[in-house]
Design a protein around this motif. Structure first.
Motif, PDB file in Angstrom:
ATOM      1  N   ALA A   1       2.194  21.971  37.288  1.00 50.86           N
ATOM      2  CA  ALA A   1       1.417  20.944  37.852  1.00 50.86           C
ATOM      3  C   ALA A   1      -0.083  21.398  37.296  1.00 50.86           C
ATOM      4  O   ALA A   1      -0.733  20.168  37.458  1.00 50.86           O
ATOM      5  CB  ALA A   1       1.145  21.379  39.496  1.00 50.86           C
ATOM      6  N   ARG A   2      -0.723  21.791  37.387  1.00 51.02           N
ATOM      7  CA  ARG A   2      -1.428  22.526  36.913  1.00 51.02           C
ATOM      8  C   ARG A   2      -1.929  22.120  35.475  1.00 51.02           C
ATOM      9  O   ARG A   2      -3.797  20.995  35.292  1.00 51.02           O
ATOM     10  CB  ARG A   2      -2.594  23.945  37.136  1.00 51.02           C
ATOM     11  CG  ARG A   2      -3.554  24.343  36.278  1.00 51.02           C
ATOM     12  CD  ARG A   2      -4.462  23.679  37.209  1.00 51.02           C
ATOM     13  NE  ARG A   2      -4.559  25.073  38.305  1.00 51.02           N
ATOM     14  CZ  ARG A   2      -4.999  26.379  39.017  1.00 51.02           C
ATOM     15  NH1 ARG A   2      -5.670  26.811  38.055  1.00 51.02           N
ATOM     16  NH2 ARG A   2      -4.107  26.949  39.858  1.00 51.02           N
ATOM     17  N   ILE A   3      -1.573  21.505  34.083  1.00 44.85           N
ATOM     18  CA  ILE A   3      -1.023  20.666  33.381  1.00 44.85           C
ATOM     19  C   ILE A   3      -1.179  19.283  33.558  1.00 44.85           C
ATOM     20  O   ILE A   3      -1.520  18.694  32.341  1.00 44.85           O
ATOM     21  CB  ILE A   3      -0.896  21.483  32.425  1.00 44.85           C
ATOM     22  CG1 ILE A   3       0.683  21.165  32.394  1.00 44.85           C
ATOM     23  CG2 ILE A   3      -1.585  23.039  32.097  1.00 44.85           C
ATOM     24  CD1 ILE A   3       1.286  22.111  31.105  1.00 44.85           C
ATOM     25  N   GLY A   4      -0.505  19.203  34.955  1.00 47.47           N
ATOM     26  CA  GLY A   4       0.155  17.322  35.343  1.00 47.47           C
ATOM     27  C   GLY A   4       0.802  16.803  34.958  1.00 47.47           C
ATOM     28  O   GLY A   4       1.799  15.816  34.417  1.00 47.47           O
ATOM     29  N   ASN A   5       1.665  18.136  33.873  1.00 46.38           N
ATOM     30  CA  ASN A   5       3.267  17.529  33.933  1.00 46.38           C
ATOM     31  C   ASN A   5       3.920  17.939  35.393  1.00 46.38           C
ATOM     32  O   ASN A   5       4.796  18.140  35.670  1.00 46.38           O
ATOM     33  CB  ASN A   5       4.143  18.777  32.961  1.00 46.38           C
ATOM     34  CG  ASN A   5       4.900  18.592  32.721  1.00 46.38           C
ATOM     35  OD1 ASN A   5       6.579  17.772  32.582  1.00 46.38           O
ATOM     36  ND2 ASN A   5       5.865  18.839  31.156  1.00 46.38           N
ATOM     37  N   VAL A   6       4.319  16.422  35.142  1.00 47.46           N
ATOM     38  CA  VAL A   6       5.288  16.243  36.377  1.00 47.46           C
ATOM     39  C   VAL A   6       6.773  16.245  37.110  1.00 47.46           C
ATOM     40  O   VAL A   6       7.059  16.675  37.559  1.00 47.46           O
ATOM     41  CB  VAL A   6       5.229  13.767  37.007  1.00 47.46           C
ATOM     42  CG1 VAL A   6       5.742  13.987  38.471  1.00 47.46           C
ATOM     43  CG2 VAL A   6       3.420  14.482  37.197  1.00 47.46           C
TER      44      VAL A   6
END
Length: 692
Positions: free
Chosen positions: A347-352
């Motif tokens: 989530a922190r790196i935006g990988n949904v």
């Protein structure tokens, strides 16, 4: 040395008692001077002599003494083995005191997040064996049992046991017992009111310092540092870290040093001093090789994962997560915890997609299993990115109750996880309440600015900018996004810097060269700090800057344009280099020098062979072979000198080699992207990128 010799020669006229007395005295002196490894070695010699029949069998007190020395020497495995032997003998003899002492020593090392069933069994057996007798020992057993039961599904049970232990220690009037109980029971109060925990830790520290018990003072300051984070008192946290570093250095033993270093790393990371954090972690890694402490590998591994996440070293984070299962082995509900770490990291790196996959493994063991604000806040970041609305609303309700304002990984990871209000903002944004999300993320951003928590200033600025864009406030969003990009670049947060750049490209406010490249959609190469981000469609790779990538980027910026290798190799694309030959590779004087040296070498080789000096002859022959190879490269048929290559030829060879290396690096990171470049890059006297 006298003791060692006496133990080795027990058949001497002085007898066994003389050797044993010397050994015990030597062990006491070694322990006094902190030479625990040598003391343990001497204990092992005594034990070997007992097994050989030269000395009487050890009493339980002697075995416990050896176990204490083993632990102090960093041999926790040996200490636990000896304690288990003592427990067996004490059980058979009905010796409740020895049983309790061995159980306490067996459980001396606390591994956060792990319930050791054997230790719980030993401690419960010791409690029952003691009954109401020996209250000063029973309160110690109760205190350690409470910690051994954490993390508990019903925290009220270990908290109740802890409070009983403290009351019993105070009633005993034994100051030493109270000091031990305050230390042993620390984590038994894990979810007790913060004020109660701070009061107990403060009392422990004061009593320990008064008695010059520095190791117990270290334990107290570790707890106080984490409690100060929970209470949002960052000045007090900083003071605790400084006190810890000084105390642990004064003690001078790795066992009492590594937690202080990880807390110092935690402070450095939250302030954006990443190089300083790295130095502390390096020292911990070196200390880890010196001691056998069960909690250290687990805690250090988690600290490295969470530190990579806080610093947005996204590629490093993904690599470290591969080792997570090994770290989690033996932990309470390890599978769920590991999935939680993966979900929040994705989530922190935006990988949904990765977030959703990990959350599926967490399942019902998520927020519903932890009706407490801190673990909920930890998991809720993943719910905001990849959870369901029901999960988001459940987490939001829990976080709406009285909660800690700040989140940390505690003794499990020693890392700061930001503010709870930031998590609330992410949840509200995912639920579509943009007004609430903006208000909360503005608060989180302002808190980070006030505290000078630079990485969180950048992270919350990026998240606030995305909310502002969704609300249609493009100008303000752009300002926050560009500030986040600048700060991420200055701090060295490559993942966040890439994210902000991609957002600006999407918005159309990136630097002209980046925007032009993005408009082609086929492929873009963007330089970010010391890295290149290569993007084509959904595929992207991040590679360390190098000359080959610089040449590749220049071709990509000018698709279908043939560029002469001299212009491509020059830092100034408009520069022109006259086409000249460099002349002969060796002039006549150089050739004469080569041949003279060869003749001299022949004479020396002959001399070495006559004296049977094979080593010298081989060395001289090696030099001769090298000279002959160089001379043959420079001299052609009939002794004519070879011409050195022209400027164009030299440039062509260098450019071709560097471009080939660059494409190989891309291919190693992403095969399809590498094949694309293999098809579209043309080299020769003129080089070209032909995406069509």
């Amino acid at each position: 040395e006298r003791a060692r010799h006496a133990i080795s020669g027990l058949a001497s006229s002085k007898g066994e008692q003389h050797g044993l007395d010397l050994a015990k005295r030597a062990c006491a002196l070694l322990e006094r001077d902190g030479a625990f490894d040598r003391a343990f070695e001497l204990h092992a010699r005594i034990e070997a002599a007992r097994e050989a029949g030269f000395l009487p069998l050890a009493a339980l007190t002697d075995q416990l003494a050896m176990a204490r020395v083993a632990r102090a020497a960093g041999r926790s495995d040996a200490a636990r083995r000896i304690c288990e032997e003592v427990i067996g003998k004490a059980r058979a003899n009905g010796d409740a005191e020895a049983l309790a002492a061995a159980a306490l020593l067996h459980a001396a090392d606390v591994r956060p997040g792990v319930i050791d069933r054997a230790q719980v069994t030993f401690l419960e057996e010791a409690r029952d064996a003691l009954g109401d007798a020996h209250p000063e020992l029973r309160c110690r057993v109760l205190a350690r049992l409470a910690t051994a039961l954490q993390p508990a599904k019903d925290p009220s049970i270990p908290i109740g046991i802890t409070r009983e232990a403290i009351r019993s220690a105070r009633a005993s009037g034994d100051d030493e017992a109270l000091l031990d109980v305050l230390e042993l029971a620390a984590w038994g109060l894990y979810t007790a009111p913060l004020a109660e925990r701070i009061a107990n830790a403060t009392e422990l520290c004061e009593r320990a310092l008064a008695k010059d018990e520095l190791t117990k003072a270290v334990s107290a300051q570790v707890m106080l540092a984490l409690y100060h984070i929970e209470g949002s008192d960052f000045d007090a946290f900083g003071r605790s870290v400084e006190t810890l570093l000084a105390l642990s250095e004064a003690i001078g033993h790795p066992r009492h040093r590594w937690r202080a270093l990880l807390l110092a790393s935690m402070r450095a990371t939250m302030l954006g001093y990443f190089a300083e954090s790295e130095r502390y972690v390096t020292e911990v890694t070196q200390l880890a090789a010196l001691i056998d402490e069960p909690a250290l590998p687990w805690t250090l591994g988690l600290h490295e994962i969470f530190r990579a996440r806080a610093e947005r070293r996204d590629d490093d984070l993904v690599t470290r997560l591969v080792q997570l299962d090994d770290l989690m082995r033996g932990g309470v509900d390890a599978a769920a915890f590991g999935a939680t770490v993966r979900a929040t990291s994705a989530a922190r790196i935006g990988n949904v997609e990765a977030t959703r996959t990990a959350l599926a493994l967490v399942g019902s063991r998520g927020v519903a299993s932890f009706p407490e604000p801190s673990p909920t806040a930890f998991l809720a970041e993943a719910y905001a990115i990849g959870g369901t609305d029901e999960e988001r609303r459940t987490a939001r309700v829990i976080l709406g109750t009285p909660r800690p304002s700040d989140i940390s990984g505690g003794v499990m990871s020693f890392i700061y996880e930001g503010t709870t209000v930031r998590i609330q903002g992410l949840l509200d944004a995912a639920l579509g309440d943009l007004d609430a999300a903006e208000r909360e993320l503005r608060e989180a951003h302002a808190i980070a600015v006030t505290r000078k928590h630079a990485p969180w200033i950048a992270q919350t600025g990026y998240e606030l900018a995305k909310i502002l864009r969704r609300a249609g406030r493009e100008d303000e969003a752009r300002e926050h996004m560009m500030d986040a990009q600048r700060l991420a670049g200055e701090l060295g947060m490559p993942g966040l810097e890439r994210s902000t750049r991609m957002e600006l490209v999407i918005e159309g406010t990136a630097e002209p060269s980046v925007a032009r490249a993005a408009s082609r959609k086929d492929v873009t190469m963007e330089k970010v700090g010391a890295e290149y981000r290569v993007v084509r469609g959904d595929a992207f790779v991040v590679l360390k800057d190098g000359r080959g990538l610089q040449l590749l980027a220049r071709l990509v910026e000018n698709p279908n344009e043939e560029i002469h290798v001299l212009a491509l190799a020059s830092d100034d694309p408009a520069a022109s280099v006259p086409e000249t030959a460099a002349g002969e590779m060796l002039d006549d004087a150089a050739k004469r020098a080569y041949r003279s040296r060869l003749a001299e070498l022949d004479d020396r080789i002959t001399e070495a062979e006559q004296h049977a000096d094979a080593r010298r002859a081989a060395k001289l022959q090696k030099e001769k072979d090298a000279l002959l190879a160089e001379l043959s490269r420079a001299v052609g048929f009939g002794g004519r000198g070879r011409q050195a290559g022209s400027a164009t030829e030299r440039a062509r060879v260098n450019v071709q080699r560097r471009l080939k290396d660059a494409v190989a690096k891309v291919t190693e990171a992403d095969v399809e992207l590498g094949r694309f470049f293999q098809r579209t890059i043309r080299t020769g006297t003129f080089c070209c990128f032909r995406p069509d």
